[in-house]
Write a protein that holds these residues in place. Structure first.
Motif, PDB file in Angstrom:
ATOM      1  N   ASP A 127      20.107  52.461  -7.445  1.00 24.64           N
ATOM      2  CA  ASP A 127      20.946  53.017  -8.434  1.00 24.64           C
ATOM      3  C   ASP A 127      21.349  54.402  -8.055  1.00 24.64           C
ATOM      4  O   ASP A 127      21.776  54.461  -8.794  1.00 24.64           O
ATOM      5  CB  ASP A 127      20.749  52.362 -10.227  1.00 24.64           C
ATOM      6  N   ARG A 137      23.498  57.428  -7.207  1.00 27.22           N
ATOM      7  CA  ARG A 137      24.952  57.789  -6.924  1.00 27.22           C
ATOM      8  C   ARG A 137      24.587  58.089  -5.394  1.00 27.22           C
ATOM      9  O   ARG A 137      23.608  58.439  -4.928  1.00 27.22           O
ATOM     10  CB  ARG A 137      24.685  58.995  -7.181  1.00 27.22           C
ATOM     11  N   THR A 176      24.152  47.033 -12.255  1.00 31.91           N
ATOM     12  CA  THR A 176      24.646  48.476 -12.738  1.00 31.91           C
ATOM     13  C   THR A 176      24.817  48.633 -11.442  1.00 31.91           C
ATOM     14  O   THR A 176      25.567  50.291 -11.258  1.00 31.91           O
ATOM     15  CB  THR A 176      22.638  48.585 -13.288  1.00 31.91           C
ATOM     16  N   ARG A 215      26.255  47.909  -8.560  1.00 35.53           N
ATOM     17  CA  ARG A 215      27.606  47.356  -8.528  1.00 35.53           C
ATOM     18  C   ARG A 215      28.529  48.677  -9.326  1.00 35.53           C
ATOM     19  O   ARG A 215      29.612  49.563  -9.009  1.00 35.53           O
ATOM     20  CB  ARG A 215      28.431  46.365  -8.486  1.00 35.53           C
ATOM     21  N   GLU A 216      28.037  48.881 -10.409  1.00 33.40           N
ATOM     22  CA  GLU A 216      28.941  49.905 -11.481  1.00 33.40           C
ATOM     23  C   GLU A 216      29.069  51.121 -10.337  1.00 33.40           C
ATOM     24  O   GLU A 216      30.021  51.828 -10.889  1.00 33.40           O
ATOM     25  CB  GLU A 216      28.484  49.746 -12.752  1.00 33.40           C
ATOM     26  N   VAL A 217      28.072  51.249 -10.246  1.00 33.39           N
ATOM     27  CA  VAL A 217      27.416  52.701  -8.767  1.00 33.39           C
ATOM     28  C   VAL A 217      28.603  53.134  -7.606  1.00 33.39           C
ATOM     29  O   VAL A 217      29.315  53.905  -7.959  1.00 33.39           O
ATOM     30  CB  VAL A 217      26.243  53.216  -9.063  1.00 33.39           C
ATOM     31  N   VAL A 237      31.038  51.141  -6.920  1.00 30.62           N
ATOM     32  CA  VAL A 237      32.284  51.511  -8.182  1.00 30.62           C
ATOM     33  C   VAL A 237      33.159  52.580  -8.092  1.00 30.62           C
ATOM     34  O   VAL A 237      33.765  53.214  -7.887  1.00 30.62           O
ATOM     35  CB  VAL A 237      33.163  50.127  -8.181  1.00 30.62           C
ATOM     36  N   ARG A 238      31.999  53.018  -9.038  1.00 29.14           N
ATOM     37  CA  ARG A 238      32.008  54.739  -9.786  1.00 29.14           C
ATOM     38  C   ARG A 238      32.446  55.507  -8.349  1.00 29.14           C
ATOM     39  O   ARG A 238      33.213  56.807  -8.558  1.00 29.14           O
ATOM     40  CB  ARG A 238      31.346  55.053 -10.626  1.00 29.14           C
ATOM     41  N   ASP A 239      31.481  54.968  -7.572  1.00 25.15           N
ATOM     42  CA  ASP A 239      31.194  56.156  -6.425  1.00 25.15           C
ATOM     43  C   ASP A 239      33.003  56.098  -5.497  1.00 25.15           C
ATOM     44  O   ASP A 239      32.415  56.585  -4.455  1.00 25.15           O
ATOM     45  CB  ASP A 239      29.965  56.199  -6.196  1.00 25.15           C
ATOM     46  N   PRO A 291      36.060  47.513  -5.403  1.00 23.44           N
ATOM     47  CA  PRO A 291      35.727  46.634  -6.164  1.00 23.44           C
ATOM     48  C   PRO A 291      35.201  45.257  -4.933  1.00 23.44           C
ATOM     49  O   PRO A 291      34.558  45.074  -5.939  1.00 23.44           O
ATOM     50  CB  PRO A 291      36.035  46.133  -7.610  1.00 23.44           C
TER      51      PRO A 291
END
Length: 376
Positions: free
Chosen positions: A112, A114, A139, A141-143, A145-147, A151
């Motif tokens: 997880d 970055r 968690t 997946r969210e990292v 997409v955020r970076d 998606p």
């Protein structure tokens, strides 16, 4: 034809997941090769299990010799999908695919962290050369997409474990004798590499705060670069009579049968399959919410979950479970049922579906054999 790539020399959670996946695909008659480093634990185990294996040095992300050799391997074996299981495998496969646009690339993301901000890291994650990312937790997946990862290209596929009951029931009697455990002594267990993100420092700080009349000992099972530093911290905290550093061990099932409580206090964690193993063994869990750990657990029903680095909260959780046998049993029973959600069968089904989404029925076509017995 699937080509799995792993660049690690040791045997940890990612290699175990690759191996379990390969076993499942083999039963489904899906053709595959395993590419790993020579002398690696994966090479040894894969060959023993009868998997087709090929090795390359893959010494780093810029190993252009391995990139060229990988391209040739893809052509000669008729590879349709490359499945990269490590960050270095991702890099090498990404570069190899530059001249093989017809080959599909899937990347498993198990950490997880970055995405690094340097050009190369950003490029290989947002590049159209990667067809799909398989994140082992929401968690992660969210990292991603955020970076900046699309998606639509990121799917959560939880890591899984084999829930088939063992042919031989683990027996902790030899361990009790080896470590001279007393009959009334309870055992807290941690199975993890001794590295910074597993954060055994917080575990030791928490143990030093436990105030209980119940006798207990904590076994930290694993090896790593922080061992000396952790042993010194245990000495400073006055825990030498309560903490045992076992080093690397093969007999993990026996240790799980020895433990009364399992703990994982990581700062960062993709998912943490050691927790799943403990749940399958019917153990109550004390853990942090690092990474995807909390996605496996039910707070106050199978586990006590604390914030990362919160030694006080962890200490209270240990104390409650040490002093309440009925609660330990209830938590363990809950975990034994809830862990079914994380069966390797579910991991296999979702991964197979991901493969199918990219190449369809070709997934089940066995490559033609040339005279040498290799794929034509």
């Amino acid at each position: 034809m699937i080509l799995h790539i792993d660049t690690e020399t040791g045997w940890r959670g990612g290699e175990r997941q690759l191996f379990l996946l390969a076993e499942g695909l083999k039963k489904r008659k899906i053709s595959q090769w395993i590419l790993c480093r020579p002398g690696s634990a994966l090479e040894t185990r894969a060959k023993e299990a009868g998997f087709p294996v090929v090795t390359l040095p893959m010494k780093g992300e810029w190993d252009f010799g391995s990139v060229a050799a990988l391209r040739e391997l893809i052509r000669t074996k008729g590879i349709r999908i490359i499945h990269a299981h490590t960050a270095k495998a991702h890099s090498i496969a990404w570069m190899a695919k530059a001249k093989l646009p017809q080959v599909r690339l899937i990347v498993s993301r198990r950490v997880d962290f970055r995405i690094r901000r340097n050009w190369f890291s950003k490029r290989k994650y947002v590049s159209p050369r990667v067809d799909l990312f398989l994140a082992v937790s929401n968690t992660i997946r969210e990292v991603l997409v955020r970076d900046g990862v699309d998606p639509a290209k990121v799917v959560t596929v939880y890591s899984g474990i084999d829930l088939t009951p063992p042919k031989k029931t683990p027996n902790p009697s030899l361990l009790k004798k080896e470590f001279e455990l007393q009959k009334d002594e309870l055992v807290i267990g941690n199975v993890a590499a001794l590295v910074d993100h597993k954060d055994q420092k917080t575990l030791l700080n928490a143990l030093s705060l436990v105030r209980s009349d119940q006798k207990f000992r904590t076994f930290i099972v694993g090896e790593g670069p922080l061992r000396k530093e952790l042993e010194e911290l245990a000495l400073q905290k006055g825990l030498l009579n309560k903490v045992v550093f076992t080093g690397f061990r093969e007999d993990i099932p026996e240790f799980l049968s020895l433990f009364d409580i399992f703990t994982l206090t990581s700062k960062e964690e993709g998912l943490g399959t050691s927790v799943l193993d403990a749940m399958s063994a019917g153990l109550p869990i004390v853990a942090t919410n690092g990474g995807g750990i909390a996605e496996m657990l039910v707070q106050e029903k199978g586990a006590f979950i604390s914030s990362v680095g919160d030694a006080d909260s962890l200490a209270k959780s240990f104390q409650i479970l040490l002093e309440d046998a009925k609660l330990r049993k209830a938590f363990g029973g809950m975990n034994k049922e809830f862990v079914r959600k994380f069966s390797i069968k579910n991991t296999l089904k979702k991964t197979e579906l991901a493969y199918y989404s990219l190449i369809g029925e070709d997934l089940y076509i066995v490559p033609k054999k040339g005279k040498s017995g290799e794929a034509a």
